[in-house]
Design an enzyme around this catalytic site. Sequence first.
Site, PDB file in Angstrom:
ATOM      1  N   GLY A 261       0.782  -1.234   0.000  1.00 25.86           N
ATOM      2  CA  GLY A 261       0.000   0.000   0.000  1.00 25.86           C
ATOM      3  C   GLY A 261       0.808   1.275   0.000  1.00 25.86           C
ATOM      4  N   GLU A 303       4.683  -6.143   1.441  1.00 18.69           N
ATOM      5  CA  GLU A 303       4.173  -6.541   0.125  1.00 18.69           C
ATOM      6  C   GLU A 303       3.926  -5.345  -0.787  1.00 18.69           C
ATOM      7  OE1 GLU A 303       1.498 -10.367   1.485  1.00 18.69           O
ATOM      8  OE2 GLU A 303       0.560  -8.395   1.548  1.00 18.69           O
ATOM      9  N   GLY A 305       3.477  -3.262  -4.111  1.00 22.31           N
ATOM     10  CA  GLY A 305       3.195  -3.519  -5.519  1.00 22.31           C
ATOM     11  C   GLY A 305       3.426  -2.240  -6.307  1.00 22.31           C
ATOM     12  N   ARG A 306       2.546  -1.272  -6.084  1.00 23.01           N
ATOM     13  CA  ARG A 306       2.601   0.008  -6.782  1.00 23.01           C
ATOM     14  C   ARG A 306       3.971   0.681  -6.663  1.00 23.01           C
ATOM     15  NH1 ARG A 306      -1.987   3.174  -7.418  1.00 23.01           N
ATOM     16  NH2 ARG A 306      -2.975   1.946  -5.785  1.00 23.01           N
ATOM     17  N   ARG A 342      -7.843   3.657 -14.039  1.00 23.29           N
ATOM     18  CA  ARG A 342      -7.780   4.328 -12.735  1.00 23.29           C
ATOM     19  C   ARG A 342      -8.582   5.638 -12.680  1.00 23.29           C
ATOM     20  NH1 ARG A 342      -3.461   6.134 -10.778  1.00 23.29           N
ATOM     21  NH2 ARG A 342      -4.043   5.709  -8.631  1.00 23.29           N
ATOM     22  N   TYR A 346     -11.281   5.660  -9.778  1.00 25.61           N
ATOM     23  CA  TYR A 346     -10.998   6.427  -8.550  1.00 25.61           C
ATOM     24  C   TYR A 346     -10.991   7.939  -8.783  1.00 25.61           C
ATOM     25  CZ  TYR A 346      -8.643   1.860  -7.993  1.00 25.61           C
ATOM     26  OH  TYR A 346      -8.318   0.523  -8.003  1.00 25.61           O
ATOM     27  N   CYS A 373     -15.828   5.277 -25.320  1.00 21.23           N
ATOM     28  CA  CYS A 373     -17.189   5.794 -25.342  1.00 21.23           C
ATOM     29  C   CYS A 373     -17.751   5.945 -23.944  1.00 21.23           C
ATOM     30  CB  CYS A 373     -18.047   4.882 -26.200  1.00 21.23           C
ATOM     31  SG  CYS A 373     -17.341   4.665 -27.832  1.00 21.23           S
ATOM     32  N   GLU A 374     -17.093   6.749 -23.120  1.00 24.39           N
ATOM     33  CA  GLU A 374     -17.529   7.053 -21.763  1.00 24.39           C
ATOM     34  C   GLU A 374     -17.065   8.469 -21.467  1.00 24.39           C
ATOM     35  OE1 GLU A 374     -18.338   5.008 -18.642  1.00 24.39           O
ATOM     36  OE2 GLU A 374     -19.145   3.535 -20.030  1.00 24.39           O
ATOM     37  N   TYR A 403      -1.096  -0.979 -11.973  1.00 28.78           N
ATOM     38  CA  TYR A 403      -2.556  -0.883 -12.024  1.00 28.78           C
ATOM     39  C   TYR A 403      -3.057  -0.146 -13.260  1.00 28.78           C
ATOM     40  CZ  TYR A 403      -1.933  -2.477  -7.265  1.00 28.78           C
ATOM     41  OH  TYR A 403      -1.556  -3.196  -6.164  1.00 28.78           O
TER      42      TYR A 403
HETATM   43  C1  PLP Z   1      -2.800  -5.146  -3.496  1.00 30.77           C
HETATM   44  C2  PLP Z   1      -2.132  -5.761  -2.349  1.00 30.77           C
HETATM   45  C3  PLP Z   1      -0.825  -5.397  -2.051  1.00 30.77           C
HETATM   46  C4  PLP Z   1      -0.071  -4.351  -2.803  1.00 30.77           C
HETATM   47  O1  PLP Z   1      -0.655  -3.083  -2.711  1.00 30.77           O
HETATM   48  P1  PLP Z   1       0.137  -1.823  -3.303  1.00 30.77           P
HETATM   49  O2  PLP Z   1      -0.743  -0.689  -2.998  1.00 30.77           O
HETATM   50  O3  PLP Z   1       0.262  -2.061  -4.769  1.00 30.77           O
HETATM   51  O4  PLP Z   1       1.446  -1.770  -2.629  1.00 30.77           O
HETATM   52  C5  PLP Z   1      -0.198  -6.049  -1.012  1.00 30.77           C
HETATM   53  N1  PLP Z   1      -0.831  -7.001  -0.292  1.00 30.77           N
HETATM   54  C6  PLP Z   1      -2.097  -7.376  -0.557  1.00 30.77           C
HETATM   55  C7  PLP Z   1      -2.730  -8.429   0.247  1.00 30.77           C
HETATM   56  C8  PLP Z   1      -2.780  -6.768  -1.604  1.00 30.77           C
HETATM   57  O5  PLP Z   1      -4.036  -7.135  -1.843  1.00 30.77           O
END
Ligand code: PLP
Length: 446
Positions: A261, A303, A305-306, A342, A346, A373-374, A403
């Site tokens: 996150g 964890e 991701g982004r 996105r 959001y 078309c939105e 994402y």
């Molecule tokens: C989506 C997710 C992440 C990664 O979130 P980011 O905002 O991309 O860092 C990590 N753990 C879990 C369980 C997720 O669902």
Amino acid sequence: MSVTSPSPARVPDVMEGLAVWPASARPAAEGDVTVAGVSLAEAADLFGTPLYVLDEGEVRNRARAYRTAFPDADVIYAAKAFLCRAVIRWIKEEGLGLDVCSAGELGLAITTGFPAERIVMHGNAKSPEDLETAVRLGVGRIVIDSLSEIDHLTGIVPRRDPQQVMVRVVPGIAAGGHTKIQTGTDDQKFGLSLADGSARRAIDDILHRPQLSLVGLHCHLGSQITSVEPYVTAVQRMVGLMAQVRDQHGLELLQLNIGGGHGIAYRPGEQSLDIGILAGRVRSALEDGCAEANLRVPRLTLEPGRALLGPAGVAVYRVLSVKRTSGRTFVAVDGGMSDNPRPALYGVRYVPRLIGRHSTAAPALVTVVGRHCEAGDILADAVPLPGDVRPGDLLAVPAAGAYHLSMASGYNLVGRPPVVAVRDGAARMLVRRESLDDMSRRDVGL
Ligand SMILES: *Cc1c(COP(=O)(O)O)cnc(C)c1O
């Protein structure tokens, strides 16, 4: 909002306007920008548009920064941000683990040679196929997200070879860039509540199953979080639950996964989460909490991701039309919500940049829209672009690595864009453009 033209007295800054771009991005002649030494205008000519460019060095450097900030933690890349075989290889080579949430993501990782024991499987509703594939391929840990999942999993794990599991706990914390990406509160679908006792019920249940080996607790607060406070609170609450488990069951849980996150800057001036500060605050909260509860300090897992992939990506579009109407200028590009949902999901907005042409025209505030078309297919609102922006121009959108394509759709059958990796002045295709043929091949009935 008004446009301020750059003051002529200002010292030119080579990084001007490239604050949220990959660190390797440089302005080049004729209004071009290079990323990892590759001209984006040339890449657009060579590969066509829309085009996604991924800076391999940026991904690797971000992975290394995590390992430096958290030297004794497991850092696990959340595959859903964007996954392809090259990314799996980079993540593996940088020593990270991988988070998957489907048999599809898992299968791609395994067939690309990613070690199963470094994979964690998540998901609020894993299908029988997801769970069976995870057990069969031997993923390291499965994160339990509901009470019924405990039964499902127990039914497929052989007794002689227990599956390591964690319990996803909802710590009751509101954090994240949008309500749709807040997952730490009790009123959303993920996890088992700390407040209503369902997390503890799940733990009790798992401890009665010889097929399952509970190794720790998990929580994930949400996404695009830019402050460390929610993580500190989460650690404190999770340590509290670990102490309860120890008191009730005499079991010390040795792993704590605090999810991802970590927020990034999408537009100049926006805040990203400082992972150095996060590391320090989380570590001291964990050590203090454990000392107070007389617990051994568990091994930490993160964890992201982004924060690993997002800043490494740049989307390149070609302008298809420029429309001036009721006092606004709509600049429409050849992609949009099918490659990047996105804004529609959001309401987020980007800051595109004209590339591949030098313009001396005064900037004007424009709305950059997609081709779909939105009416909500809007990439940017009230952003300055040279007043002479016209069809055929190239626009580049930074912070496009996470994402976007992982959430891409087949809307309007325009085909999903290719992904090109750039490194040391060279570009190579990772994922080719989706063709009409690709799409029509699935359409088997008449
Ligand atoms: C989506 C997710 C992440 C990664 O979130 P980011 O905002 O991309 O860092 C990590 N753990 C879990 C369980 C997720 O669902």
